[in-house]
Design an enzyme around this catalytic site. Sequence first.
Site, mmCIF file in Angstrom:
data_model
loop_
_atom_site.group_PDB
_atom_site.id
_atom_site.type_symbol
_atom_site.label_atom_id
_atom_site.label_comp_id
_atom_site.label_asym_id
_atom_site.label_seq_id
_atom_site.Cartn_x
_atom_site.Cartn_y
_atom_site.Cartn_z
ATOM 1 N N SER A 129 7.062 -5.634 7.750
ATOM 2 C CA SER A 129 5.893 -6.508 7.743
ATOM 3 C C SER A 129 6.303 -7.939 8.084
ATOM 4 O O SER A 129 7.242 -8.485 7.503
ATOM 5 C CB SER A 129 5.230 -6.479 6.362
ATOM 6 O OG SER A 129 4.081 -7.292 6.352
ATOM 7 N N GLY A 130 5.604 -8.527 9.052
ATOM 8 C CA GLY A 130 5.905 -9.893 9.483
ATOM 9 C C GLY A 130 6.867 -9.980 10.642
ATOM 10 O O GLY A 130 7.223 -11.070 11.085
ATOM 11 N N THR A 134 2.135 -6.174 15.274
ATOM 12 C CA THR A 134 0.742 -6.297 15.740
ATOM 13 C C THR A 134 0.658 -7.175 16.983
ATOM 14 O O THR A 134 -0.067 -6.862 17.929
ATOM 15 C CB THR A 134 -0.137 -6.872 14.613
ATOM 16 O OG1 THR A 134 -0.049 -6.005 13.474
ATOM 17 C CG2 THR A 134 -1.581 -6.977 15.051
ATOM 18 N N ASN A 179 3.691 -11.561 5.265
ATOM 19 C CA ASN A 179 2.997 -11.674 6.545
ATOM 20 C C ASN A 179 1.534 -12.025 6.282
ATOM 21 O O ASN A 179 0.879 -11.397 5.453
ATOM 22 C CB ASN A 179 3.096 -10.331 7.308
ATOM 23 C CG ASN A 179 2.482 -10.418 8.692
ATOM 24 O OD1 ASN A 179 2.070 -11.477 9.146
ATOM 25 N ND2 ASN A 179 2.416 -9.281 9.360
ATOM 26 N N SER A 182 -0.806 -8.813 7.924
ATOM 27 C CA SER A 182 -0.058 -7.560 7.823
ATOM 28 C C SER A 182 -0.992 -6.364 7.979
ATOM 29 O O SER A 182 -2.053 -6.290 7.358
ATOM 30 C CB SER A 182 0.637 -7.495 6.457
ATOM 31 O OG SER A 182 1.291 -6.259 6.298
ATOM 32 N N SER A 183 -0.592 -5.419 8.860
ATOM 33 C CA SER A 183 -1.369 -4.181 9.016
ATOM 34 C C SER A 183 -1.126 -3.306 7.797
ATOM 35 O O SER A 183 0.010 -2.927 7.505
ATOM 36 C CB SER A 183 -0.931 -3.436 10.286
ATOM 37 O OG SER A 183 -1.196 -4.205 11.420
ATOM 38 N N GLY A 428 6.958 -0.552 9.221
ATOM 39 C CA GLY A 428 8.405 -0.345 9.247
ATOM 40 C C GLY A 428 8.922 -0.034 7.854
ATOM 41 O O GLY A 428 8.180 -0.001 6.870
ATOM 42 N N GLU A 430 10.172 -0.417 4.337
ATOM 43 C CA GLU A 430 9.848 -1.476 3.376
ATOM 44 C C GLU A 430 10.718 -1.368 2.135
ATOM 45 O O GLU A 430 10.852 -0.286 1.541
ATOM 46 C CB GLU A 430 8.369 -1.427 2.968
ATOM 47 C CG GLU A 430 7.440 -1.863 4.086
ATOM 48 C CD GLU A 430 6.004 -2.029 3.620
ATOM 49 O OE1 GLU A 430 5.211 -2.555 4.414
ATOM 50 O OE2 GLU A 430 5.676 -1.635 2.477
#
Length: 1068
Positions: A129-130, A134, A179, A182-183, A428, A430
């Site tokens: 994340s981050g 995206t 993020n 974040s998705s 990804g 985590e």
Amino acid sequence: MTHMALEVKESLEERCNRILKNMEASLTARDRVGIQDFVLLDAYTSESAFLDNLRKRFHENLIYTYIGTLLVSVNPYKELDIYSKKQMDTYMGVNFFELPPHIYALADNVFRTMLSEFNNHFILISGESGAGKTEASKKILHFYAVSCPSTKLLNNVRDRLLLSNPVLEAFGNAKTLKNDNSSRFGKYMDIQFDHQGGAVGGHILSYLLEKSRVVHQNHGERNFHIFYQLVEGGEEDLLRWLGLERNCQHYRYLVQVCDEQLNQLQIKDQTSNFCLLQGDCAKVSSINDKSDWRTVRKALSVIEFSESDTEHLFGIIASVLHLGNIKFEADARGYASLNSNQEMHWVSKLLGIPTQVLQKGLTHRKIEAKTEEVFSPFSVDHAVYARDALAKAIYGRTFSWLVNKINESLANKDSSRKTVIGLLDIYGFEVFNVNSFEQFCINYCNERLQQLFIQLTLKSEQEEYEMEGIEWEPVPYFNNKIICDLVEEKHRGIISLLDEECLRPGEATDLTLLEKMEEKIGGHPHFVTHKLADQRTRKTLDRGDFRLLHYAGEVTYCIVGFLDKNNDLLYRNGKEVMQQSKNAIIKHCFPLTEPDSKRRPETVVTQFKSSLVGLTGILMSKEPWYVRCIKPNEAKQPGRFDEVLVRHQVKYLGLMEHLRVRRAGFAYRRKYEIFLQRYKPLCPDTWPNWRGTAAEGVQRLIKHLGYKPDEYKMGRTKIFIRHPRTLFATEDAFQVCKHKLATRIQAKYKGYRVKEGYQKQKEAATKIENCWRGLMARKEREKREWAVKVIKRFIKGFMTRNQPACTDNREYLAYVRHSYLDRLKENLPKTVLEKDSWLTPPPIMQEASELLKKLYVRHMVRKYVQEMTPQRKALLLLKVQTSFMFKGKKENYPFSVCRPFMDTRIGADDINIKVLQMIRHEHIKYSVPVVKYDRNGFKPRLRQLIFTQEATYLVEEAKIKQRIDYSSLKGVSVSNLSDNFLILHVTCDDIKQKGDLVLQCDYLFEALTKLTVIANKENCINVVQGSVRFDIQPGREGFVDFRSGQESMVYRAKNGHLTVESTRTKTR
């Protein structure tokens, strides 16, 4: 613009400049900015060398690096000017390795490979994340939107593909600690292309939406963006209709502590860092909710959401916020009761469910016996759980409906075969301080994708070797199948154990699940708990933790919440309540035809496992491409490279594994044509053009360069080079040669361009000269024809000029008149005195000329009079008087007319002061210098003649020689000739008195006129002929004889007379 069109339009010069940009070319550049492809790294097994190369490129703002065809992207956390339309054009239709690494290069290569091979591909975008997943997905979508062919239909599809992103981000993305966008779901998007490369449709699959975020967020995080966008950006009328206020602090799902999570907090050891406070982060500086709201509204209209769909959708979002504000209190019996009538009203209104039905569904549980149904009241804790479960179910199913709705808009109606490029933007690996059920699912997904990744990479490598006829060498690598089996093996895997514990009767808890895992898989080398660990490891684990040794490293999971999140149960009567809704979207999400509610639904992890199996099948059927996104630091600061953090990501993204696979055999491989095209200048036999096959040319080239047999292999279509140093030596030699070649090519090219320009200019000049000469010849002919006509008319007019005006002579006579008037204008008399110099007119202008002359003379006179001053007028009056006295009488009078009179001829400063004192009582009117001739002997003497009011004085310096009163002045005699002599006759009664004066004066007419005016004796002037008698003294006389001669002279004649001879003048 299509790729083909771009290649046609691109000039030779632009292509040369583009190729020369490649920074890999220079050894100095390699030392400074690193290597563009990790495959060419000498120490490819060294993680430190890998990170050092990544760091060099990051600090030079080179965020993209290749590992073969895999793209590594490092988030710069700042805007870079590398995504413009110009950059897109640069990368369109270019060989993958011809320009520096870029996401556009990968997107273009995928697109061109799809068109040429007519098969399906996918791009896997992964990272934590981050890291920029995206954004990478957006860049690829935008590149295809710009580069694909354009028609009205295709533009509509393109706009929907692009605008599906902000909608899905609003409903599926949220701010997390790592993020701001974040998705919180996995997304796979298929973009469908026709045979010409036009985007004609698409399809989206979503995976594992983080529904728990709807009711709970960690401190510093936010709920899904759409809630804040609606509250902050919604129109006043809309908010009023939804019953919302423009203040996020009023909604518990956005800022307050979640009751259910507070209960779970007691399970966790109080000394841990397990933070369960709600987000309390409504405002984020990097997010503009109002602007994003406008974007979402526009996107929904483009994706063809009807007004009704939009109203129902926003009604559902608002109902979730109202649902979160519903509070429960315990009644006397300890059962939950509602005290939020206002919130219940809005939920009921927005979902179209009767208030009583909704109230009963939130406070009672329906239990079915064999023949009857019983409603059991909830405790407060169970009511809170039921409320939150309902909120999560509503939002989760609405999100699924939204994805399906977008898919309907993107659906391709044409049934002909289409090729597909898939974009997989998935969470990804985590690793947080506290890892829960969501991280377990995400990391399991990454294990599966890593397994697929290695399989596909090895498969593609082996296929390429076999296709090129190169012997395949087995590659040692870590096979993570053992970890995948640990998670998903039937009856023994963690997923099976988790499902068993969820389904078994009795009081199943998270801790009983942990005990069961210790019992069943306690001996697995990749699994450890506090109970199973050794003394040293046990210090790092809490009693409710278990640790898995993933391919990327160890991850410790907290067992708290696993069962609840896996069950994700919505009570049976909760569904039945939703099925009574009049909201069209809710009716679709909770259909009456749903399978028998008595049957327990699949758990979350089982559904996710099934989705992964389906996704794996989709990916296995397509050609893979990879984008690995890396986050350089946790603080989101530009220019900061945290080596520990990056090393961790490099490890769990499997980049070193991928590099080892790619480098197991040969580090570099290129098609013969490309290799020969680049390096042919290094061999005289291949430069500038090789006439044979590309393979023969490459063989000749490497022989010239001195490649050893173990450094390369010749495949069917490619050359394989084993060591990067071999390629770098070749590249450095090319750089030395390139500058010389570039100079020669530039010189030739410039010469060609200059010659081409010269030829064009010469042709243009010749055409211009021809046109100009033709134009001038036509003008000359027309001019001559006109001149002939004019001359004919002129001659004819001249011949008939004396005849009455007629057609033949009218123009000539007009010309004569005009010509005369032009000449007259240039030769008009300047003064009245020149009036006789009037230009002689032609006969036809005789009468007009006389009239003009009279008019002009009158004009000059009038002008002269108007400009005359009083002083000038007085002088002219004297001139008039002079004319009366001398005009026609004295020969030299006409010459005096043009000489202006003056007030005096001798200034006061030139008269002796003694004389002035003697005559001071008299006012001097006029003075003039004269020559006085003695009465006896006629000797000339210079004297001053002074006129006063009373007398005339003859002065010699300081002496007054003679005073003549005007009363004693008898007269003045002058001759009629051109001399300047005058004789003043005075009365001589006394012998002592002096007689008449004989004087010569250059200003004769002026002096005599002044005398007559001052003495008031206008008739005292006598003009005589011959001789003049004058009195020397009483009784004694003398004579002055005047005559004409050849020259002017004055002398005493033999007869004793004074003789004055003067030349005769012609009168004007």
